[in-house]
Design a protein around this motif. Structure first.
Motif, PDB file in Angstrom:
ATOM      1  N   PRO A 120       0.808  -1.227   0.000  1.00 34.65           N
ATOM      2  CA  PRO A 120       0.000   0.000   0.000  1.00 34.65           C
ATOM      3  C   PRO A 120       0.839   1.273   0.000  1.00 34.65           C
ATOM      4  O   PRO A 120       0.503   2.242  -0.693  1.00 34.65           O
ATOM      5  CB  PRO A 120      -0.826  -0.140   1.277  1.00 34.65           C
ATOM      6  N   GLU A 121       1.943   1.282   0.751  1.00 36.87           N
ATOM      7  CA  GLU A 121       2.754   2.500   0.811  1.00 36.87           C
ATOM      8  C   GLU A 121       3.423   2.805  -0.528  1.00 36.87           C
ATOM      9  O   GLU A 121       3.647   3.970  -0.880  1.00 36.87           O
ATOM     10  CB  GLU A 121       3.815   2.411   1.914  1.00 36.87           C
ATOM     11  N   LYS A 124       0.696   4.328  -2.676  1.00 38.22           N
ATOM     12  CA  LYS A 124       0.490   5.710  -2.218  1.00 38.22           C
ATOM     13  C   LYS A 124       1.585   6.621  -2.760  1.00 38.22           C
ATOM     14  O   LYS A 124       1.308   7.753  -3.208  1.00 38.22           O
ATOM     15  CB  LYS A 124       0.470   5.750  -0.692  1.00 38.22           C
ATOM     16  N   GLU A 154      -5.852  -2.850   4.075  1.00 39.04           N
ATOM     17  CA  GLU A 154      -5.017  -1.655   3.977  1.00 39.04           C
ATOM     18  C   GLU A 154      -4.884  -1.196   2.528  1.00 39.04           C
ATOM     19  O   GLU A 154      -4.886   0.016   2.241  1.00 39.04           O
ATOM     20  CB  GLU A 154      -3.632  -1.931   4.571  1.00 39.04           C
ATOM     21  N   HIS A 155      -4.741  -2.141   1.586  1.00 41.61           N
ATOM     22  CA  HIS A 155      -4.750  -1.771   0.168  1.00 41.61           C
ATOM     23  C   HIS A 155      -6.011  -0.984  -0.165  1.00 41.61           C
ATOM     24  O   HIS A 155      -5.958   0.096  -0.766  1.00 41.61           O
ATOM     25  CB  HIS A 155      -4.732  -3.028  -0.715  1.00 41.61           C
ATOM     26  N   GLN A 157      -8.238   0.529   1.766  1.00 41.01           N
ATOM     27  CA  GLN A 157      -8.407   1.800   2.462  1.00 41.01           C
ATOM     28  C   GLN A 157      -7.451   2.860   1.922  1.00 41.01           C
ATOM     29  O   GLN A 157      -7.841   4.016   1.704  1.00 41.01           O
ATOM     30  CB  GLN A 157      -8.171   1.609   3.967  1.00 41.01           C
ATOM     31  N   THR A 158      -6.211   2.468   1.686  1.00 43.22           N
ATOM     32  CA  THR A 158      -5.219   3.421   1.171  1.00 43.22           C
ATOM     33  C   THR A 158      -5.650   3.988  -0.165  1.00 43.22           C
ATOM     34  O   THR A 158      -5.620   5.211  -0.387  1.00 43.22           O
ATOM     35  CB  THR A 158      -3.846   2.738   1.038  1.00 43.22           C
ATOM     36  N   ASP A 161      -8.714   6.261   0.080  1.00 46.15           N
ATOM     37  CA  ASP A 161      -8.343   7.578   0.611  1.00 46.15           C
ATOM     38  C   ASP A 161      -7.650   8.431  -0.454  1.00 46.15           C
ATOM     39  O   ASP A 161      -7.661   9.672  -0.369  1.00 46.15           O
ATOM     40  CB  ASP A 161      -7.424   7.430   1.822  1.00 46.15           C
ATOM     41  N   LEU A 162      -7.055   7.790  -1.453  1.00 45.45           N
ATOM     42  CA  LEU A 162      -6.396   8.502  -2.549  1.00 45.45           C
ATOM     43  C   LEU A 162      -7.351   8.851  -3.686  1.00 45.45           C
ATOM     44  O   LEU A 162      -6.934   9.450  -4.675  1.00 45.45           O
ATOM     45  CB  LEU A 162      -5.240   7.659  -3.092  1.00 45.45           C
TER      46      LEU A 162
END
Length: 454
Positions: A120-121, A124, A154-155, A157-158, A161-162
């Motif tokens: 995820p990071e 992002k 997490e994938h 949600q990330t 949010d983007l």
């Protein structure tokens, strides 16, 4: 469906995500400088009014699915993530410099490979990096493909949010025997888990990708797969025909005996059954191989005659300029196409030299643009017209004559200055498009290039 019609029209043919189709690009007349001029022209014409689209190819997968025809690199080494993201952002900077202005991004699609191979990071970092040099359209539409086995909350949600509001999950078929044959072991519980997470997070459109014509697939397995799909009620469904093209994709599609593949009538009956079951559960057929609930934007775009088709498949809107980033990605300025190199090694080398990593393309002439419009009309609205002088071309009488037999077979009806595809003709839409494909008509392939149309 009429057995004789299937036997008659089930021939190799393009899927028409573009016109001209890639094997018929005139690569000798294409140069990188021509492509740059075309991109700059398209950007100036359309960025301020409709924005641009991005397709980003993320090629890595941890295991090989033997039904897959995508460009991919199989690895379990996740240290490959950061260098690839850095290269994508460098390629994006090359395009932004070429634009000569700040782009407005309307659409982003993350495809693969397996986009959720990336942490995820890292995703992002990619999206934030894009928007350091761009603005977001007020009518943005961002989507990505998720593998149910490795997509985490997490994938989801990330990316939500983007700005990502659509996700599609690759399902294919729930039968364990078929999953083993295609090397894609994926229990229903895995799909259910990520689907429910996406609902809880707030995704506006969740898609499931199903495939018919897979090895060992039967009417029973299709019925069971559709039944489980209806339990989750995704907003849209891609119900693709398996494209068996091992002569193009190499050993990846030779992981099973070809005698295990359903053929002709048997294969089409799988689609007909799936279509019937989907329509009984509230799904409407969209173009070719797609279904959507009437609450989904894909259905709305069909009703509003805004459905579009490009290298990403069917979309609910269009932009003149679509930039493809990453290995093998294809870009489209409407007046030209360009494809990136297909190997990571070549891609990295060209990016390191501050060069756009394209290796082939095509400049559309006036005839191409006319034929492209007809084929888009047929693929998206199942009809086309040549009443306007701008949509006429010298070979039109010959094309109409070649379609007379399809009219006699009940696949289409002619109007005064156009044609409409009948309900019986929808499964043969690719064949009808082929009649307009002047490049194909003039030079029939000497070797097998395309999958079967039915």
């Amino acid at each position: 469906m009429n057995h004789q019609l299937i036997q008659k029209y089930n021939v190799p043919g393009p899927r028409y995500t573009s016109y001209p189709t890639v094997p018929y690009w005139d690569e000798l007349q294409f140069t990188a400088e021509d492509w740059k001029l075309s991109v700059n022209q398209a950007f100036k014409q359309s960025n301020s009014t409709e924005g641009i689209s991005l397709y980003i190819h993320l090629p890595f997968c941890e295991s090989l699915c033997t039904f897959c025809g995508c460009n991919k690199r199989i690895t379990t080494n996740h240290t490959v993530e950061s260098p690839y993201i850095n290269a994508l952002l460098k390629e994006w900077k090359l395009y932004v410099d070429l634009f000569g202005g700040r782009p407005i991004i309307k659409e982003i699609h993350l495809g693969g490979g397996t986009p959720t191979f990336f942490a995820p990071e890292q995703l992002k970092k990619l999206i934030n990096g894009l928007f350091e040099l761009a603005d977001r359209s007020t009518e943005w539409d961002f989507s990505f493909e998720g593998h149910p086995n490795n997509t985490t909350r997490e994938h989801l949600q990330t990316l939500y949010d983007l700005g990502f509001k659509r996700v599609s999950f690759g399902v294919q078929d729930y039968d364990p025997v078929i999953q083993k044959a295609i090397h894609r072991i994926q229990p229903f519980e895995n799909v259910e888990r990520v689907h429910n997470w996406a609902r809880e997070i707030g995704y506006e459109s969740i898609g499931h990708d199903l495939v018919f014509g897979l090895p060992k697939q039967t009417r029973l397995s299709i019925a069971e797969t559709i039944e489980k799909t209806n339990l989750l009620k995704p907003d849209r469904i891609a119900f693709y025909s398996y494209a068996h093209v091992p002569w193009i994709k190499g050993n990846g599609q030779r992981g099973f005996d070809e005698n295990d593949l359903p053929k002709d009538d048997e294969k089409r009956s799988l689609y007909n059954l799936g279509k019937l079951l989907l329509e009984e559960n509230g799904y409407a057929e969209i173009g070719m191989d797609h279904f959507a609930l009437k609450t989904d934007s894909l259905y709305t775009s069909l009703q509003n005659k805004k459905l579009h088709r490009n290298f990403m498949g069917y979309t609910s809107s269009k932009t003149q300029l679509m930039i493809g980033l990453g290995v093998s990605s294809i870009s489209d300025s409407w007046f030209a196409f360009a494809q990136n190199v297909k190997t990571l090694e070549e891609y990295y080398a060209l990016i390191e030299q501050n060069q756009l990593p394209i290796y082939r393309g095509h400049l559309l002439n006036n005839e191409d643009l006319i034929i492209r419009k007809h084929i888009l009309n047929l693929m998206c609205t199942l009809q086309t017209s040549w009443e306007s002088h701008e949509l006429q071309f010298p070979e039109l009488p010959t094309v109409i004559l070649s379609l007379k037999e399809m009219e006699e077979d009940g696949l289409l009806t002619f109007t005064r200055n156009g044609l409409s595809i009948t309900t019986e003709g929808v499964p043969f839409v690719r064949n009808i498009c082929m009649a307009f494909d002047l490049r194909l008509t003039r030079k029939q392939p000497e070797t097998r290039l395309f999958s079967m149309t039915v």
